[in-house]
Design a protein around this motif. Structure first.
Motif: not given
Lengths: 103, 160
Positions: A88-90, A93, B7, B10, B14
């Motif tokens: 989901a994070l990817r 982005v 973003p 996020a 990561l």
């Protein structure tokens, strides 16, 4: 193919750190997690309990000689949730990257 | 919250995930001193055996066994006290690299030892093992660097 799914339980800053550590390990020692993430014993216990209650981690308590040893590992449910969260994070982005590239 | 997550947040999450996983991978890697210690012990044992003096052989064997056990114990127990790396992080190519590393040490030491022995050189096994030990001391850290790269690429969140 992993289905992206944002997980609010995992995304909380300290829990994200803990789960990320555990994702690379079969299991990890309580002290190692505490020192790596920079939490107090009680703060880590609290976070591990939350993850345990959600079924994301398994906590093992045992003895090495006379010393108590606590370790934790991600369960298959926790690992799946973590992988979906990373996806989901990817996606967030990537979506931002795509919108930047589009005219 | 997903809809509200920016973003950059996020991306930061990561990065945090990658760094935490890297911490576990670092724990599992064998330190450079381990290779030098074992290389030195190998050469010492060979030299002791080729001296053909029982007392030197006895002392050399005791030092070798004690040294290998102490160094290996320190590395293994030290890692296990912290975290056990996930087996799946090491891909088959990593296992092949480890096997190739062992084969390279043997390939450097055994043929050299036999060739030097045939040529009538004194201490042929010690010279051969010295070559193998050099491969170990130089190649060990290189192998660890390669395995580290493989594992970092294989971690969850490691292929952005």
């Amino acid at each position: 193919m992993i289905k992206p799914k944002f997980d609010e339980l995992i995304h909380a800053p300290t829990r994200l750190s803990i789960v990320s550590l555990l994702a690379a390990a079969e299991w990890a020692d309580f002290k190692f997690i505490r020192d790596s993430v920079g939490l107090s014993d009680s703060a880590l216990s609290k976070q591990l309990t939350i993850l345990d209650e959600a079924g994301y981690v398994e906590i093992r308590k045992g003895f090495v000689g006379k010393r108590p040893r606590t370790s934790a590992r991600l369960t298959s449910v926790g690992r799946a949730a973590f992988e979906q969260h990373v996806a989901a994070l990817r996606e967030i982005v990537a979506r931002a990257g795509a919108s930047l590239l589009s005219p | 919250m997903n809809e509200r997550l920016r973003p950059d947040e996020a991306a930061r999450a990561l990065t945090e995930i990658e760094q935490r996983q890297e911490q576990v991978i670092e724990v599992a890697l064998t330190p450079a001193w381990f290779w030098w210690v074992n290389a030195g012990l190998m050469v010492g044992l060979s030299a002791a055996v080729e001296s053909r003096r029982p007392l030197v052989i006895g002392i050399g064997t005791a030092v070798f066994v004690t040294g290998v056990l102490a160094a290996t114990g320190r590395v293994v127990i030290g890692a296990l006290r912290r975290a056990q790396l996930r087996n799946r992080l090491l891909p088959p190519v990593g296992v092949l690299a480890i096997l190739a590393f062992v084969a390279a040490i043997l390939a450097a030491s055994l043929p050299t030892s036999f060739a030097l022995d045939a040529a009538g050189v004194r201490y042929p096994a010690t010279c051969g093992v010295l070559l193998g030990a050099t491969v170990m001391a130089v190649g060990g850290p290189l192998l660890m660097r390669y395995l580290r790269r493989l594992m970092l690429a294989g971690r969850v969140g490691g292929q952005r």
